[in-house]
Structures are given as C-alpha cells and as structure tokens.
Scaffold this motif. Structure first.
Motif, PDB file in Angstrom:
ATOM      1  N   UNK A  56      -1.822 -10.643   7.306  1.00 23.67           N
ATOM      2  CA  UNK A  56      -0.365 -10.620   7.183  1.00 23.67           C
ATOM      3  C   UNK A  56       0.120 -11.699   6.217  1.00 23.67           C
ATOM      4  N   UNK A  57      -0.422 -12.906   6.335  1.00 18.04           N
ATOM      5  CA  UNK A  57      -0.023 -13.998   5.450  1.00 18.04           C
ATOM      6  C   UNK A  57      -0.435 -13.728   4.012  1.00 18.04           C
ATOM      7  N   UNK A  58      -1.602 -13.146   3.832  1.00 22.85           N
ATOM      8  CA  UNK A  58      -2.043 -12.833   2.473  1.00 22.85           C
ATOM      9  C   UNK A  58      -1.164 -11.768   1.825  1.00 22.85           C
ATOM     10  N   UNK A  59      -0.583 -10.891   2.654  1.00 18.83           N
ATOM     11  CA  UNK A  59       0.328  -9.876   2.135  1.00 18.83           C
ATOM     12  C   UNK A  59       1.745 -10.420   1.932  1.00 18.83           C
ATOM     13  N   UNK A  60       2.009 -11.585   2.517  1.00 18.35           N
ATOM     14  CA  UNK A  60       3.378 -12.103   2.580  1.00 18.35           C
ATOM     15  C   UNK A  60       3.991 -12.382   1.207  1.00 18.35           C
ATOM     16  N   UNK A  61       3.197 -12.917   0.303  1.00 18.19           N
ATOM     17  CA  UNK A  61       3.758 -13.327  -0.987  1.00 18.19           C
ATOM     18  C   UNK A  61       4.457 -12.155  -1.672  1.00 18.19           C
ATOM     19  N   UNK A  62       3.779 -11.032  -1.730  1.00 16.52           N
ATOM     20  CA  UNK A  62       4.359  -9.859  -2.387  1.00 16.52           C
ATOM     21  C   UNK A  62       5.562  -9.328  -1.599  1.00 16.52           C
ATOM     22  N   UNK A  63       5.460  -9.330  -0.275  1.00 15.90           N
ATOM     23  CA  UNK A  63       6.537  -8.800   0.543  1.00 15.90           C
ATOM     24  C   UNK A  63       7.782  -9.675   0.462  1.00 15.90           C
ATOM     25  N   UNK A  64       7.603 -10.990   0.510  1.00 10.91           N
ATOM     26  CA  UNK A  64       8.747 -11.897   0.428  1.00 10.91           C
ATOM     27  C   UNK A  64       9.439 -11.752  -0.923  1.00 10.91           C
ATOM     28  N   UNK A  65       8.654 -11.623  -1.979  1.00 17.18           N
ATOM     29  CA  UNK A  65       9.235 -11.426  -3.309  1.00 17.18           C
ATOM     30  C   UNK A  65      10.052 -10.134  -3.350  1.00 17.18           C
ATOM     31  N   UNK A  66       9.580  -9.104  -2.661  1.00 18.38           N
ATOM     32  CA  UNK A  66      10.284  -7.824  -2.657  1.00 18.38           C
ATOM     33  C   UNK A  66      11.610  -7.927  -1.900  1.00 18.38           C
ATOM     34  N   UNK A  67      11.614  -8.706  -0.828  1.00 16.82           N
ATOM     35  CA  UNK A  67      12.822  -8.837  -0.011  1.00 16.82           C
ATOM     36  C   UNK A  67      13.792  -9.893  -0.544  1.00 16.82           C
ATOM     37  N   UNK A  68      13.335 -10.686  -1.520  1.00 16.65           N
ATOM     38  CA  UNK A  68      14.094 -11.848  -1.961  1.00 16.65           C
ATOM     39  C   UNK A  68      15.469 -11.471  -2.529  1.00 16.65           C
ATOM     40  N   UNK A  69      15.593 -10.279  -3.101  1.00 20.63           N
ATOM     41  CA  UNK A  69      16.876  -9.883  -3.665  1.00 20.63           C
ATOM     42  C   UNK A  69      17.929  -9.674  -2.583  1.00 20.63           C
ATOM     43  N   UNK A  70      17.482  -9.428  -1.349  1.00 18.63           N
ATOM     44  CA  UNK A  70      18.412  -9.195  -0.253  1.00 18.63           C
ATOM     45  C   UNK A  70      18.508 -10.392   0.680  1.00 18.63           C
ATOM     46  N   UNK A  71      17.416 -11.118   0.821  1.00 15.40           N
ATOM     47  CA  UNK A  71      17.369 -12.238   1.752  1.00 15.40           C
ATOM     48  C   UNK A  71      16.560 -13.373   1.149  1.00 15.40           C
ATOM     49  N   UNK A  72      16.959 -14.592   1.468  1.00 13.59           N
ATOM     50  CA  UNK A  72      16.153 -15.750   1.085  1.00 13.59           C
ATOM     51  C   UNK A  72      15.229 -16.059   2.254  1.00 13.59           C
ATOM     52  N   UNK A  73      14.009 -15.561   2.175  1.00 15.80           N
ATOM     53  CA  UNK A  73      13.031 -15.747   3.252  1.00 15.80           C
ATOM     54  C   UNK A  73      12.231 -17.015   3.019  1.00 15.80           C
ATOM     55  N   UNK A  74      12.096 -17.811   4.059  1.00 17.14           N
ATOM     56  CA  UNK A  74      11.265 -19.008   3.985  1.00 17.14           C
ATOM     57  C   UNK A  74      10.316 -19.017   5.174  1.00 17.14           C
ATOM     58  N   UNK A  75       9.033 -19.110   4.894  1.00 21.23           N
ATOM     59  CA  UNK A  75       8.043 -19.282   5.954  1.00 21.23           C
ATOM     60  C   UNK A  75       8.074 -20.754   6.363  1.00 21.23           C
ATOM     61  N   UNK A  76       8.611 -21.058   7.541  1.00 27.75           N
ATOM     62  CA  UNK A  76       8.835 -22.452   7.923  1.00 27.75           C
ATOM     63  C   UNK A  76       7.813 -22.980   8.917  1.00 27.75           C
ATOM     64  N   UNK A  77       7.058 -22.097   9.571  1.00 21.91           N
ATOM     65  CA  UNK A  77       6.106 -22.606  10.575  1.00 21.91           C
ATOM     66  C   UNK A  77       4.953 -21.642  10.771  1.00 21.91           C
TER      67      UNK A  77
END
Length: 782
Positions: free
Chosen positions: A442-463
């Motif tokens: 899941x974490x390895x997939x996160x970079x691409x997914x967060x970039x995809x969602x970034x236009x709608x939400x500012x996602x930050x992995x905080x913990x």
C-alpha cells in the motif's frame, strides 16, 4: 503554584473600558497563584520615548507639554476606573513620580531606562488596584525584583529563585513587562515588545503550564487580516515557524519571545483581548503541528552587506535598536535586513565593515515547508511580473523566500499572492497502522495515488504505526523514503500518546487506515472518532464486534459526520460492499448471499482432486504463504464467519457472531493442542475430508467451503459457514482456485443472481482495495 501566565499588551489597556475588559478576562481565566504581565497602557511607551527625546534635545517646553500629556492620560484612567476615595492615593503617587521625573530633568540626571519603566509600573499598579476593588486578591510586582542581568545576560538561577520566593502566596500577581535590573540594581529594558519576552521568561522560571499572549488580534494568520479578507487564522503554528516570522518582523510574535520555552512543555497561545471567547492560535513544539504557509509584508527596510559578523553580534545589534534584525548568507556573504529608521545606528556600530546595498525597500517574505519553497518562488515571481512589481533583491532559503521590492505591496497584490501561494484545497492527514505485507505494498503504491488525488486534496502521510512503534510527523513523511525514516525515527508509543498526537493534528480532515489484524487496535476506533478521524479498515474485528459496541461506533461516527469504509475486510479488492449498498440504495432487496469468501479455503477445496491427501494441500498452501502461520486458523472457518457477519450488517441485520452457525473444515479434536500434535494426527484431517468429498461425488457434486445468508419471507435470518455440496455446473463449483465468489440473490436478481468473482486475497489486490476506499473517501469529502 502558578498554572498560567497571561500577558496583556498596550492596546489591551488603552482605555478605562479596556482595563475593565481585561479584568473580566482575568476573572474568567485565572486562579490564585497565576501571574499577569502587562505592557504600558496604549501609546504610553511612545509618549515616554518622545519625552526622553525632548530631554536629550533640551527642549524644555516640549518636555513640559509631553509630561503634562502623560499626566492627563494616567489621571483620566484613574478617574474613570475608581471611586473618589481610591483616586486620591493613586493620583498622589503618580504626581510624586512625575515631579521626580521633572526634578531629575532639571538636574540633568534623567536616565532613559528608568523613565521608560514607568509605563509598565503604572499599568501594573492600576490593574492590581482594579482587581482588588473586584474582590480579587492581587498584588502588583516590579519585575526589577525578579529579573536580573549581568553584562547583558540574564542570571537564570538567581531569577528562578527570586520568582519562586516573591510569587509564592495564594493571590494573583500583576508583573511589569519590558523591564529588569542589572547586577548593580540599575534599570534595564528587554527591548520593544519585551513584555512578551517577560511573560515567557516568567513562565519558564515558574514552570507554568501555559502562557497566553492577549493582544488585539485573535491569533496568527497566514497574512495580514486587515489587508486580506480571506487570511487564514491557524489554530496551531510550530515554534520554528513562529520564530522565523518574528525575525522577519511579523508583529504578532516578536524576537526572543519563544526562546525561554525551548525544551519545555509550556503551551503558548495568542488570543484577542477584544474577542476573548474566540479560540486563538497555539504555538506548539516542533513535530506537534504541520508547517503552514505565510505571506508576511515588510515595512521600509535597508539591505546591508557586512564583511565579517562576530558571534552574537546580530543579537547585540537587535538590542541596540530594540528591534529584530534578519540575518542571512547568500553566495558566501552576510546580509542584514534593518528597518530604515535604524540603519544609521547600525552603520555606526559596524563602521568600516558594512555597505548599504539597497535602501528604502519594501516587499514580502513567503514562509512555508521546505519542499514547497521552490514552486512558491516561481509562482510569486509570476504574480509580481503580472502586476508590474519590480523586484530589486531575492533570497531563498530552506523555509522561506524574500522578495525585496521598490514599492509597497498593496492590499490588492497581497490578496493575489495569498490566493496563489497560501489558499489550498482541502487537507487530509493520513495515519497508516500496519506495515506488514499489505501495508508495505500500500505504501509503495501511495506515491502515485497521492499525486493523483493532489488536485482535489492535499494529502499528507503523517504517521506510520506498528504494534509497539510509530513515526509521527505532522508536516508529512516522505512517502518515497518511508523505510529509511522508519529505521531512523521509529519510537515506542502508548495508545494515550498516539491519541494525544492525533489530537494535535490541525488538518481539516484526518483518516486512520487500519491494515492490522489486531482486535486491540480496532477497539481504539471510538477514540479515533472522538478525535475526528475518518476510518478505513482492512481489519475485520470492529465490523464483527458485539452489536451494541458496533452500533455505538456507527452512531458516534454519524453524529460527528465521519466516514468509515471497510470494503477490503471482505473480498480484498472486490467491490462487494459497494454492490450491496448500490442495490439497497436503488430500492432492491437482498434475500440471499452465498459464496466462498476465503482465498485460502477456495484454493484448498478447488485444488483437491483425490490424488493427494488434503493435509498435503494444507502444508503446500502454508509453504506458499496462503495460510495463517497456524493453518488451523483458516480451517476453523472463523475468518469467513466474520466476513459473513460484516455482509449481514451491511444489509442492516442485527446479528452477532454467534448467530452464524459455524462448521470447521477439520475435526473438532484437531483444533486443540500444538501444531506439532496436529501434524502427528494429520491423517484424521485426510479421512475427514476424503469422506465428505466422496459423499459429494456420489451425489454428482463437489465439496466447497461456503458461507450462506438467507432472509425468508417472514424476515427471519438463517446464516451458516461450513462445508457444502454444490452442483458441478455452478459458479461456485467452477471457482478458480484462490478466487472469492459472491452470489447475490435479490428481488431483481432472483432467477439469475448477481455474481461477483475474483481474487479475494493477495497483498496487491488488497492494497488496491484500500486505495479504492481512500479515493471514495476523498470524493465524499469534496
């Protein structure tokens, strides 16, 4: 014991009405033993500075006029605050002090620091007297009895002792800000805006729990709220950014204010004495708030280049001009940003080592998290080009960028800059629990997914969390380097510490993604909800907990407008929960669900052809990582029992786990004892399965391990997980080994049931299903 220190600035005490307002705040927020630090009332310090200047210029008429102005202001406060009987001693004491000032001036013995100290002395005296009239036991204290300096350095041990001895009684103390004494008893000042510094010093010496700076603004904003209507007031700001803003001249928090709080747990709040019921801004330790974005404008500045700067020299210069000076290095050269009115003093002090590079500059600084600076610089430059603002000097550093211009940044340009650089989409803090096989994918997939969602939400992995360790970073972890950060930063934690850290997160939205198989962790869901966290679960325990607990969690989430998604708890990435919700939302009624909901048991039953004993298939599945470490966990059927309960509750049925009949895929006797004892008796498993397979074959059917839920015409529910004989031509019989299948019969899908089939296990598809839930969550939050 001092619980809190409260500081009130000059604007908070500018009139008799403001004194009354401050007294009301103290009554509502203070208890005996607390300390109040005060500045001079209104513009008193400025007036005393003007008085000193007229004395230096030997302008006797101006001196007399200004002294009369001081007297009239203080007498007006006294007359409006107190009845006649109390006015007389206060007015008499004031006149004695003013007479002494006039006498010293005539004798040419007047000194600047003792003169300026009167502003705070008068404020403390009047406020203490006012509180006493309101039956609040109060004493005014001259800070020169508390704070001592030697050669410009505070004597911390001596001061701490003096504070504890002097402020030991059960009353409220009103302490003068701004002033201290040297080791010979002479008055010294702590610099303009030194009252904030006095307050944090006092708090550190007394080990207070908190400091509240009451001012004329309700907190720390992303930019000047008087110029930009949609400036963002932040509920929390980290100390490092607050310190940087202070060095850059932001008027809310000033240089040195934060230094006494370093390495302490003392809380600092900025609040408005004009709006005491409005929550202010808390300035917190690094790591307890995400870094924010600011655009802060400058007054008139000069840019100086200095040949050599000695250690501590910038601080000495700041003390000289009683104002913050920002120092930076560019291309190996030292620069100072100095308010233009003080440049002459600085140049004289640095005689022979300084060059004025640019004069009468204005402009602004952008303060932001390090990774944001480079793109923000480009965006800011584009705005300045569009607005024809000429930039004469720029400087970028790790956490800020300076734009020095030849004209003031007016409100319109500032509003555009703020809109482009600060205003962002919604923010979502992501907390991931569970870093096993699925969590890692899941974490390895996160970079691409967060970039995809970034236009709608500012996602930050905080913990990131494991059972006993966590890494927590409110400003966001680097997803591409999470393993390295885990290795270097992971620390042990308790559930209380975790919840405390989550409560400090100042994001618009927060989500806990549970990829554990921990029942204990699922029990924290109500606590997460209490801290306004949405939930995404691959963990099945919460969804199958006792119905009262489950329903209470559901109610709590609904009342707080929080979302809970758990599609991967059944069927991995298959959209089973989505389908059931859609069917019901469209008006259809589900009457039966049947299928195979375990990839492990699917593989075992579909792979059995009688050529090999069933136990060999179990051991092969174990070797391939298809089973739990003890395969009896799979053979027990409890996992499928939980999954069927989750589906039942998706339909709104009030079932408990024990309401679902359970038949294990092994003899009951083999569930007991060690794994080694099981292996010694594996022939019992072979005989158990062989017997049932042959019985099924005699009926022209095959053996499968299924779950079935049926709602009869009377509304009664029948639910069972166990061994079933299924027709050879059916979808369940022809299931690909390892797949899950859900056969859903509804009012509309009665003759030809809806079939959902596909991989029901596997780290890649499960991780993808969690990403699907995350995407769904962001769409709902939009």
């Amino acid at each position: 014991m001092t619980k809190a220190v409260h500081k009130f600035g000059g604007s908070s005490l500018s009139s008799a009405a403001r004194y009354q307002a401050v007294a009301n705040i103290i009554i509502g927020h203070c208890q005996s033993g607390d300390c109040i630090v005060v500045s001079a009332a209104g513009k008193t310090t400025n007036t005393l500075v003007a008085l000193w200047q007229s004395y230096q210029q030997q302008d006797e008429r101006a001196f007399s006029d200004i002294l009369l102005q001081v007297e009239n202001h203080q007498l007006q406060l006294i007359s409006e605050l107190f009845p006649a009987a109390q006015q007389t001693p206060l007015a008499s004491e004031l006149r004695d002090e003013l007479s002494s000032i006039a006498r010293q001036a005539q004798l040419r013995q007047l000194q600047e620091a003792p003169l300026l100290a009167f502003g705070e002395i008068w404020s403390a005296r009047l406020l203490a007297a006012l509180l006493n009239t309101l039956n609040i036991t109060t004493q005014d204290v001259d800070a020169r009895t508390l704070f001592t300096q030697h050669q410009g350095q505070l004597m911390h041990s001596l001061n701490r002792s003096a504070c504890h001895q002097t402020l030991a009684q059960d009353k409220i103390y009103v302490v003068t800000g701004f002033i201290a004494a040297d080791s010979e008893g002479n008055t010294v000042t702590l610099g303009r805006n030194g009252s904030d510094y006095s307050a944090t010093l006092l708090a550190s010496y007394l080990d207070a729990a908190s400091v509240s700076i009451w001012t004329d603004t309700p907190g720390v904003f992303s930019t000047d709220p008087r110029k930009v209507g949609n400036a963002i007031k932040y509920s929390k700001v980290c100390r490092a950014q607050a310190n940087l803003l202070a060095r850059l001249g932001n008027p809310v928090l000033h240089a040195k204010t934060l230094s006494p709080l370093k390495e302490t747990a003392i809380k600092l709040q900025v609040r408005s004495s004009f709006e005491p019921d409005v929550q202010g801004t808390e300035v917190v330790k690094q790591g307890y708030s995400k870094e924010k974005r600011f655009v802060t404008t400058f007054g008139e500045l000069d840019l100086l280049r200095v040949d050599t700067l000695a250690s501590g020299e910038v601080g000495a210069l700041s003390q000289l001009i009683q104002h913050g000076i920002h120092h930076f290095n560019q291309n190996g050269e030292d620069y100072l940003l100095v308010p233009s009115e003080f440049t002459h003093q600085v140049v004289l002090r640095l005689s022979g080592r300084v060059t004025i590079v640019e004069s009468h500059l204005r402009g602004f600084a952008v303060v932001a998290p390090g990774p944001d600076i480079a793109p923000l610089v480009r965006q800011a430059q584009a705005v300045l080009d569009e607005q024809a603002v000429v930039v004469r000097f720029t400087h970028s550093a790790t956490e800020y960028a300076l734009f020095l211009t030849d004209q003031a940044i007016d409100s319109d340009v500032l509003a555009i800059l703020h809109d482009k650089l600060v205003n962002k989409g919604r923010e979502l803090a992501v907390i991931i629990a569970g870093l096993g096989n699925v969590g890692e994918v899941f974490l390895n997939q996160c970079q691409q997914q967060i970039a995809r969602l970034q236009s709608q939400f500012d996602l930050k992995l905080v913990a990131l969390l494991r059972s006993q360790e966590m890494v927590f970073c409110p400003s966001g972890l680097n997803v591409t380097q999470w393993q390295q950060q885990w290795q270097s930063e992971a620390q042990s934690y308790s559930h209380t510490e975790l919840l405390d850290r989550i409560s400090e997160l100042d994001y618009e939205h927060k989500v806990v993604i549970d990829i554990t198989a921990s029942e204990a962790f699922s029990q924290l869901y109500p606590d997460f909800a209490a801290h306004d966290c949405h939930l995404i679960s691959a963990n099945k325990y919460a969804g199958t907990a006792a119905h009262d607990w489950y329903q209470a969690l559901r109610t709590q989430l609904q009342e707080r407008n929080l979302l809970w998604r758990y599609n991967t708890s059944v069927g991995a990435g298959l959209p089973v929960n989505f389908a059931l919700a859609d069917l019901q939302n469209s008006g259809d009624k589900v009457v039966r669900i049947e299928g195979v909901f375990s990839g492990t048991l699917s593989w075992l039953c579909s792979s059995f052809d009688g050529e090999r004993p069933f136990s060999e298939l179990v051991l092969a599945a174990q070797d391939m990582g298809y089973t739990e470490p003890d395969p009896r966990e799979d053979l027990s059927g409890r996992d499928m029992q939980r999954k069927l309960l989750i589906l039942a509750r998706e339909l709104g049925l009030q079932l408990e786990l024990d309401d679902i009949e359970l038949e294990a895929l092994m003899p009951a006797s083999l569930a007991q004892g060690s794994w080694e004892s099981f292996l010694a008796r594996k022939d019992e498993l072979d005989a158990f399965y062989q017997q049932r397979a042959e019985a099924a074959e005699a009926q022209g059917k095959v053996l499968r391990y299924t779950g079935a839920l049926e709602i009869d015409a009377a509304g009664k529910v029948h639910a069972k997980v166990g061994i079933a004989q299924v027709a050879q031509g059916s979808a369940i019989a022809n299931l690909t080994p390892g797949d899950n299948i859900f056969v859903i019969t509804t009012g509309w899908y009665e003759q030809n049931p809806l079939v959902i089939q596909g991989p029901g296990a596997g780290k890649e598809v499960t991780a993808a299903g969690i990403h699907s839930d995350l995407y769904w969550l962001t769409q709902q939050l939009r």
